[in-house]
Design a protein around this motif. Structure first.
Motif, mmCIF file in Angstrom:
data_model
loop_
_atom_site.group_PDB
_atom_site.id
_atom_site.type_symbol
_atom_site.label_atom_id
_atom_site.label_comp_id
_atom_site.label_asym_id
_atom_site.label_seq_id
_atom_site.Cartn_x
_atom_site.Cartn_y
_atom_site.Cartn_z
ATOM 1 N N LEU A 173 0.798 -1.228 0.000
ATOM 2 C CA LEU A 173 0.000 0.000 0.000
ATOM 3 C C LEU A 173 0.830 1.278 0.000
ATOM 4 N N PHE A 174 2.135 1.181 0.244
ATOM 5 C CA PHE A 174 3.005 2.354 0.127
ATOM 6 C C PHE A 174 3.434 2.458 -1.330
ATOM 7 N N THR A 175 2.749 3.316 -2.076
ATOM 8 C CA THR A 175 2.834 3.248 -3.536
ATOM 9 C C THR A 175 3.693 4.337 -4.182
ATOM 10 N N TRP A 233 -4.303 -2.814 -9.997
ATOM 11 C CA TRP A 233 -3.931 -3.058 -8.597
ATOM 12 C C TRP A 233 -4.884 -4.065 -7.962
ATOM 13 N N LYS A 234 -6.180 -3.841 -8.169
ATOM 14 C CA LYS A 234 -7.195 -4.747 -7.619
ATOM 15 C C LYS A 234 -7.049 -6.147 -8.203
ATOM 16 N N LYS A 235 -6.817 -6.233 -9.512
ATOM 17 C CA LYS A 235 -6.655 -7.538 -10.159
ATOM 18 C C LYS A 235 -5.456 -8.281 -9.571
ATOM 19 N N PHE A 236 -4.381 -7.563 -9.323
ATOM 20 C CA PHE A 236 -3.191 -8.182 -8.746
ATOM 21 C C PHE A 236 -3.502 -8.718 -7.354
ATOM 22 N N PHE A 237 -4.212 -7.966 -6.560
ATOM 23 C CA PHE A 237 -4.584 -8.415 -5.213
ATOM 24 C C PHE A 237 -5.460 -9.663 -5.276
ATOM 25 N N LEU A 238 -6.407 -9.676 -6.199
ATOM 26 C CA LEU A 238 -7.290 -10.841 -6.331
ATOM 27 C C LEU A 238 -6.498 -12.071 -6.756
ATOM 28 N N ASN A 246 -3.356 -12.749 -6.348
ATOM 29 C CA ASN A 246 -2.332 -13.167 -5.398
ATOM 30 C C ASN A 246 -2.840 -13.263 -3.965
ATOM 31 N N HIS A 247 -4.161 -13.169 -3.817
ATOM 32 C CA HIS A 247 -4.810 -13.348 -2.514
ATOM 33 C C HIS A 247 -4.225 -12.410 -1.458
ATOM 34 N N ILE A 248 -4.075 -11.139 -1.846
ATOM 35 C CA ILE A 248 -3.569 -10.125 -0.919
ATOM 36 C C ILE A 248 -4.755 -9.631 -0.076
ATOM 37 N N PRO A 249 -4.681 -9.739 1.245
ATOM 38 C CA PRO A 249 -5.859 -9.506 2.095
ATOM 39 C C PRO A 249 -6.093 -8.045 2.457
ATOM 40 N N PHE A 250 -6.022 -7.152 1.464
ATOM 41 C CA PHE A 250 -6.271 -5.749 1.733
ATOM 42 C C PHE A 250 -7.389 -5.237 0.838
ATOM 43 N N GLU A 251 -8.214 -4.377 1.402
ATOM 44 C CA GLU A 251 -9.188 -3.651 0.603
ATOM 45 C C GLU A 251 -8.501 -2.437 -0.028
ATOM 46 N N LEU A 252 -9.075 -1.956 -1.107
ATOM 47 C CA LEU A 252 -8.559 -0.763 -1.774
ATOM 48 C C LEU A 252 -9.678 0.276 -1.837
ATOM 49 N N PRO A 253 -9.820 1.099 -0.809
ATOM 50 C CA PRO A 253 -10.911 2.077 -0.783
ATOM 51 C C PRO A 253 -10.932 3.011 -1.989
ATOM 52 N N LYS A 254 -9.757 3.376 -2.508
ATOM 53 C CA LYS A 254 -9.714 4.264 -3.668
ATOM 54 C C LYS A 254 -10.337 3.584 -4.888
ATOM 55 N N TYR A 255 -10.048 2.289 -5.040
ATOM 56 C CA TYR A 255 -10.657 1.538 -6.135
ATOM 57 C C TYR A 255 -12.161 1.408 -5.908
ATOM 58 N N ASP A 256 -12.561 1.087 -4.683
ATOM 59 C CA ASP A 256 -13.982 0.914 -4.375
ATOM 60 C C ASP A 256 -14.764 2.187 -4.674
ATOM 61 N N TYR A 257 -14.178 3.333 -4.355
ATOM 62 C CA TYR A 257 -14.858 4.598 -4.622
ATOM 63 C C TYR A 257 -15.022 4.815 -6.130
ATOM 64 N N ARG A 258 -13.994 4.450 -6.904
ATOM 65 C CA ARG A 258 -14.102 4.575 -8.357
ATOM 66 C C ARG A 258 -15.181 3.655 -8.910
ATOM 67 N N VAL A 259 -15.297 2.449 -8.353
ATOM 68 C CA VAL A 259 -16.322 1.517 -8.823
ATOM 69 C C VAL A 259 -17.710 2.012 -8.438
ATOM 70 N N TYR A 260 -17.836 2.628 -7.278
ATOM 71 C CA TYR A 260 -19.117 3.220 -6.875
ATOM 72 C C TYR A 260 -19.542 4.283 -7.885
ATOM 73 N N ASN A 261 -18.620 5.171 -8.253
ATOM 74 C CA ASN A 261 -18.942 6.187 -9.256
ATOM 75 C C ASN A 261 -19.204 5.568 -10.618
ATOM 76 N N PHE A 262 -18.436 4.537 -10.963
ATOM 77 C CA PHE A 262 -18.638 3.812 -12.213
ATOM 78 C C PHE A 262 -20.066 3.272 -12.289
ATOM 79 N N THR A 263 -20.571 2.705 -11.196
ATOM 80 C CA THR A 263 -21.938 2.177 -11.160
ATOM 81 C C THR A 263 -22.958 3.291 -11.366
ATOM 82 N N ARG A 264 -22.742 4.437 -10.770
ATOM 83 C CA ARG A 264 -23.658 5.568 -10.928
ATOM 84 C C ARG A 264 -23.694 6.064 -12.372
ATOM 85 N N HIS A 265 -22.577 5.899 -13.083
ATOM 86 C CA HIS A 265 -22.532 6.346 -14.475
ATOM 87 C C HIS A 265 -23.433 5.502 -15.374
#
Length: 301
Positions: A155-157, A234-239, A241-260
């Motif tokens: 997460l330190f990117t 980033w999300k695909k890589f986590f999925l 490689n079974h990396i146990p972290f959420e990505l709130p920045k990605y989740d927020y983008r997907v939320y807006n994507f759904t609204r679109h």
């Protein structure tokens, strides 16, 4: 003499700040600096008197077109000779203790050494908060070393404050995304993932500055699409490689994507193509759409 360290610096239109940075790097026989100028404006940079061009061990690469910091770093990586690779932004600088740090770790067997930073305004030198997240990672590391190590790895990117073995980068063919923004995210989580051994050093050896015209503050349509591309990868890589972290920045983008879906179908389709190109399956994306629709309906009820 063997080159132990390479410091790579992408640069565009900040000659005085670049000079400040280069002067903060210790002069050593085993250290080289590679500056890649990303087609700076001739009315801003005097190319006949480029900053610190007479310094021994400094190589300057001039890009004929502007492609961004990610491309500039990728240009420098194949040229690097150092056993250790470090990156610095041209408006930042190192503190005097950096030389002692290099002496201490030049022969270390670790793959990455993470070190700390502070942050100030580039002109006033008043404290800023740009590295609060890094301080949090270090605090987490001391409270729970296993969790803190994972946070630093995944997460330190930013590319600064991590000294990485060149053989690790070359072995796994790790490069930077060549996007307008967030071009350092993939490099950072990949070196973190593949490093077998890391060291965490508490010393604040680097200063991250804040400027109004910084590239990291870029906005606009292309920057937004580039950000989604990076976050989806980033999300695909986590999925995968079974990396146990959420990505709130990605989740927020997907939320807006759904609204679109009902607010801007053209934008929705473009974002869907980006997510699919990043490797996310139609089934996975559809599931996220349904989740946020259900969440929105449930909230309204």
């Amino acid at each position: 003499m063997k080159t132990n360290f390479t410091v790579i610096i992408p640069h565009k239109n900040t000659p005085k700040l670049l000079e400040r940075l280069v002067k903060s790097i210790p002069i050593r026989d085993d250290l080289e600096i590679i500056v890649v100028d990303d087609h700076s404006d001739t009315d801003v940079v005097d190319f006949n008197h480029f900053p610190c061009n007479d310094r021994v061990g400094l190589t300057i690469v001039m890009n004929e077109q502007s492609h961004g910091a990610g491309h500039a770093r990728n240009c420098a990586l194949p040229m690097a000779k150092g056993e250790w690779i470090l990156f610095a932004d041209s408006d930042d600088f190192f503190y005097p203790g950096f030389n002692d740090f290099l002496n201490e770790y030049q022969s270390n067997d670790a793959d990455i050494v993470y070190f700390n930073a502070n942050s100030v305004d580039s002109e006033t030198y008043e404290p800023s908060k740009r590295v609060d997240h890094l301080h949090d990672f270090f605090e987490d590391y001391h409270q729970d070393p296993q969790k803190g190590e994972m946070l630093l790895r995944y997460l330190f990117t930013e590319p600064w404050c991590k000294m990485v073995k060149r053989k690790l980068i070359e072995h796994y063919h790790i490069t930077f995304d060549e996007t307008i923004i967030r071009n350092d995210v993939r490099y950072s989580y990949l070196v973190g993932h593949y490093a077998k051994t890391i060291i965490v050093d508490d010393r604040q050896l680097y200063c991250v500055t804040t400027r109004q015209n910084s590239v990291s503050r870029g906005v606009g349509y292309q920057a937004s699409m580039d950000e989604l591309k990076v976050y989806a990868g980033w999300k695909k890589f986590f999925l995968d490689n079974h990396i146990p972290f959420e990505l709130p920045k990605y989740d927020y983008r997907v939320y807006n994507f759904t609204r679109h879906l009902w607010k801007d179908t053209k934008l929705f389709c473009e974002e869907y193509r980006i997510m699919r190109k990043a490797g996310l399956s139609h089934f996975y994306i559809f599931g996220q759409i349904m989740y946020y629709i259900w969440k929105s309906v449930g909230y309204k009820l």
